[in-house]
Enzyme design. Sequence first.
Site, PDB file in Angstrom:
ATOM      1  N   ASP A 237     107.794-130.889 -14.731  1.00 24.33           N
ATOM      2  CA  ASP A 237     107.832-130.832 -13.266  1.00 24.33           C
ATOM      3  C   ASP A 237     107.369-132.176 -12.705  1.00 24.33           C
ATOM      4  O   ASP A 237     106.207-132.555 -12.884  1.00 24.33           O
ATOM      5  CB  ASP A 237     106.914-129.711 -12.772  1.00 24.33           C
ATOM      6  CG  ASP A 237     107.015-129.475 -11.268  1.00 24.33           C
ATOM      7  OD1 ASP A 237     107.386-130.408 -10.531  1.00 24.33           O
ATOM      8  OD2 ASP A 237     106.705-128.350 -10.833  1.00 24.33           O
TER       9      ASP A 237
ATOM     10  N   HIS B 132     110.806-128.503 -11.966  1.00 24.75           N
ATOM     11  CA  HIS B 132     110.302-127.877 -10.742  1.00 24.75           C
ATOM     12  C   HIS B 132     111.310-126.808 -10.337  1.00 24.75           C
ATOM     13  O   HIS B 132     112.259-127.071  -9.582  1.00 24.75           O
ATOM     14  CB  HIS B 132     110.162-128.940  -9.650  1.00 24.75           C
ATOM     15  CG  HIS B 132     109.442-128.466  -8.423  1.00 24.75           C
ATOM     16  ND1 HIS B 132     108.078-128.313  -8.367  1.00 24.75           N
ATOM     17  CD2 HIS B 132     109.904-128.119  -7.192  1.00 24.75           C
ATOM     18  CE1 HIS B 132     107.721-127.905  -7.166  1.00 24.75           C
ATOM     19  NE2 HIS B 132     108.821-127.768  -6.436  1.00 24.75           N
TER      20      HIS B 132
ATOM     21  N   TRP C  23     102.051-125.803   4.533  1.00 20.70           N
ATOM     22  CA  TRP C  23     100.816-125.626   3.777  1.00 20.70           C
ATOM     23  C   TRP C  23      99.822-126.747   4.061  1.00 20.70           C
ATOM     24  O   TRP C  23      98.702-126.746   3.552  1.00 20.70           O
ATOM     25  CB  TRP C  23     101.116-125.587   2.273  1.00 20.70           C
ATOM     26  CG  TRP C  23     101.839-126.794   1.747  1.00 20.70           C
ATOM     27  CD1 TRP C  23     103.192-126.990   1.734  1.00 20.70           C
ATOM     28  CD2 TRP C  23     101.267-127.963   1.168  1.00 20.70           C
ATOM     29  NE1 TRP C  23     103.492-128.210   1.177  1.00 20.70           N
ATOM     30  CE2 TRP C  23     102.323-128.833   0.818  1.00 20.70           C
ATOM     31  CE3 TRP C  23      99.950-128.368   0.900  1.00 20.70           C
ATOM     32  CZ2 TRP C  23     102.117-130.071   0.228  1.00 20.70           C
ATOM     33  CZ3 TRP C  23      99.745-129.607   0.310  1.00 20.70           C
ATOM     34  CH2 TRP C  23     100.817-130.446  -0.023  1.00 20.70           C
TER      35      TRP C  23
ATOM     36  N   SER D 227     106.404-123.788  -5.052  1.00 18.94           N
ATOM     37  CA  SER D 227     106.272-125.070  -4.371  1.00 18.94           C
ATOM     38  C   SER D 227     105.515-124.911  -3.049  1.00 18.94           C
ATOM     39  O   SER D 227     104.384-124.438  -3.046  1.00 18.94           O
ATOM     40  CB  SER D 227     107.668-125.677  -4.175  1.00 18.94           C
ATOM     41  OG  SER D 227     107.609-127.015  -3.764  1.00 18.94           O
TER      42      SER D 227
END
Length: 291
Positions: A99, A136, A289, A18
């Site tokens: 997911d 996920h 990120w 993730s």
Amino acid sequence: NLSSYNVDPSEISVSGLSSGAYSATQIQVAISASIKGAGIIAGGPCDCGAHMNYTSCMFTSSPSITQSISNTKLWSGNKIDDITNLAKHKVYMIRGTSDPLIGASVMTQLYKYYVTDGPFISSENVVFKNDLNAAHTFPTDFDSIGNNDCGSTSSPFISNCNFDGAGVILEHIYGPLKPRNNGALNGKFIEFNQREFLMNSSAYGMRDTAWIYVPKNCSDGVTCKLYITYHGCQQSHEKIGDKYIKNTGYNRWADTNKIIVLYPQTVPTNTIDSTDKELIPNVNGCWDWIG
């Protein structure tokens, strides 16, 4: 505190789930001269969130990679390592078919960034496992107390999916390995102070301490590999304890193959004092990120 270990600098790799997967990709690209390969579970294109709303890098979106590729080439050799280093990297990508957070199109764009549109890495070096019946979550092939069902996107986001995610990633990057240790591990877990490496770590959203798994032969001084794996959102120690550190399966392979595993840790907070002095909430303890 950490001891000194005999790590082969040509055998360092990264991975993540993730937000940790996004961060692993960015680290892989930024310091490509120091990285051998990457394991990307439910992540997307490098630099994606820096030039568009981060939600466009998730769900069922198909984020443009034109700017990401352009930036990667522009920064090569100055802001980041020379991108020709990427050609030797091995990458293993995993996405669950159910997911809801990282759609198939998101990871397809990452594959295109690497292989077809960049192109930075040959197709022979990149595996995209996109048919795993999973949500996920981090896929394993064994049960651990407290883990969620493979088809459920829920804490701790680690599941027995009858698929050894840790093993396939490590063997793709490092080649054939000795069988993993499914019994009592011979090495040791060490909690160490991240502030030794980042002053005022909490100001950057980092926990004061993190963990490392050191196989016994690595403690004894033999030459070892280093594998760095970044947890996902809601997977820091404050959220799920030591489950990401102990339940993913990495240590089982590390124990028999002279691989030191580093588990950096974020900390969930409402008041991160970032480098530009803005207060940014990070209640899920995600890796930044977005940029």
